[in-house]
Design a protein around this motif. Structure first.
Motif, PDB file in Angstrom:
ATOM      1  N   SER A 111      -8.612   2.121   7.677  1.00  5.49           N
ATOM      2  CA  SER A 111      -7.996   2.080   6.354  1.00  5.49           C
ATOM      3  C   SER A 111      -7.411   0.689   6.173  1.00  5.49           C
ATOM      4  O   SER A 111      -7.437  -0.130   7.086  1.00  5.49           O
ATOM      5  N   THR A 131      -1.957   0.615   3.746  1.00  2.00           N
ATOM      6  CA  THR A 131      -1.878   2.068   3.860  1.00  2.00           C
ATOM      7  C   THR A 131      -1.291   2.460   5.210  1.00  2.00           C
ATOM      8  O   THR A 131      -0.434   3.339   5.294  1.00  2.00           O
ATOM      9  N   TRP A 132      -1.758   1.807   6.258  1.00  2.86           N
ATOM     10  CA  TRP A 132      -1.254   2.062   7.609  1.00  2.86           C
ATOM     11  C   TRP A 132       0.238   1.758   7.682  1.00  2.86           C
ATOM     12  O   TRP A 132       1.020   2.533   8.216  1.00  2.86           O
ATOM     13  N   ARG A 150       2.379   4.297   5.808  1.00  2.61           N
ATOM     14  CA  ARG A 150       2.494   5.528   6.595  1.00  2.61           C
ATOM     15  C   ARG A 150       3.627   5.382   7.617  1.00  2.61           C
ATOM     16  O   ARG A 150       4.415   6.303   7.825  1.00  2.61           O
ATOM     17  N   GLU A 174      -6.307   8.773  -2.600  1.00  3.25           N
ATOM     18  CA  GLU A 174      -6.735   8.688  -1.209  1.00  3.25           C
ATOM     19  C   GLU A 174      -5.697   7.949  -0.360  1.00  3.25           C
ATOM     20  O   GLU A 174      -5.416   8.336   0.769  1.00  3.25           O
ATOM     21  N   GLU A 175      -5.131   6.877  -0.917  1.00  2.58           N
ATOM     22  CA  GLU A 175      -4.122   6.131  -0.171  1.00  2.58           C
ATOM     23  C   GLU A 175      -2.857   6.968   0.035  1.00  2.58           C
ATOM     24  O   GLU A 175      -2.273   6.963   1.115  1.00  2.58           O
ATOM     25  N   GLU A 211      -3.506   9.471   2.711  1.00  2.21           N
ATOM     26  CA  GLU A 211      -3.465   8.880   4.045  1.00  2.21           C
ATOM     27  C   GLU A 211      -2.027   8.615   4.498  1.00  2.21           C
ATOM     28  O   GLU A 211      -1.670   8.862   5.652  1.00  2.21           O
ATOM     29  N   GLN A 238      -4.200  16.219   2.088  1.00  2.97           N
ATOM     30  CA  GLN A 238      -5.534  16.045   1.537  1.00  2.97           C
ATOM     31  C   GLN A 238      -5.417  15.439   0.134  1.00  2.97           C
ATOM     32  O   GLN A 238      -4.426  15.658  -0.560  1.00  2.97           O
TER      33      GLN A 238
END
Length: 185
Positions: free
Chosen positions: A68, A72-73, A76, A146-147, A150, A155
């Protein structure tokens, strides 16, 4: 996979150019702070959470899988750090003696914008943490479904439903706040 402009910077950091990490910090510090603030609801603590998250990201940079985007990482990590911080902290009460009142003598436009912002913030604060975070990430930070999925571990379809329902709850809260405001005039 989408091209991530952060990958060359990450490669340089891993290769030993530690000072280049400042580029990533400067690029993402406001988003990290915003996510942290929406969860911990305190400016000082949000700064602390964002800083802790950047430190964690730096120490774990070699484990970044590149499946990704880096952002995004990182988000998170910020999200998880903020959740952990919130679980550890207790509610903080402000003394009525130390509370300052701020008077605002600006034009009607500014007052109206201020009122809108105040009502929106009040309504957002009535929402649960997950709804606030989802709305903030989608509408203010402009993350894709989607981001957000994540970052939050949900979902994409679940995120879509959460945002839809959170908007409905936000509208209901705004109606309640504005109705009570109108009655007090």
């Amino acid at each position: 996979m989408t091209y991530d402009p952060d990958v060359p910077i990450i490669d340089r950091i891993i290769a030993g150019e530690q000072s280049v990490y400042a580029v990533l910090v400067n690029r993402y510090k406001s988003y990290a702070y915003t996510i942290a603030y929406k969860i911990v609801q305190n400016r000082v603590e949000a700064e602390e959470v964002a800083q802790d998250a950047f430190i964690k990201a730096y120490h774990n940079l070699k484990s970044f899988q590149r499946e990704s985007k880096f952002s995004t990482w990182l988000y998170r990590i910020v999200f998880n750090t903020a959740i952990s911080h919130r679980r550890k902290s207790r509610p903080d009460f402000q003394s009525i003696e130390t509370t300052r009142l701020v008077q605002n003598h600006e034009g009607e436009d500014r007052v109206e914008r201020s009122d809108k912002r105040r009502f929106l913030e009040a309504a957002m604060n009535r929402l649960n943490q997950a709804d606030r975070t989802a709305l903030t990430m989608f509408y203010l930070e402009e993350f894709s479904l989607e981001e957000i999925a994540e970052v939050t571990g949900m979902q994409a379809n679940t995120v879509k439903v959460r945002i839809h329902r959170a908007r409905q709850r936000l509208a209901d809260e705004l109606k309640t706040i504005l109705k009570s405001e109108a009655l007090s005039l």
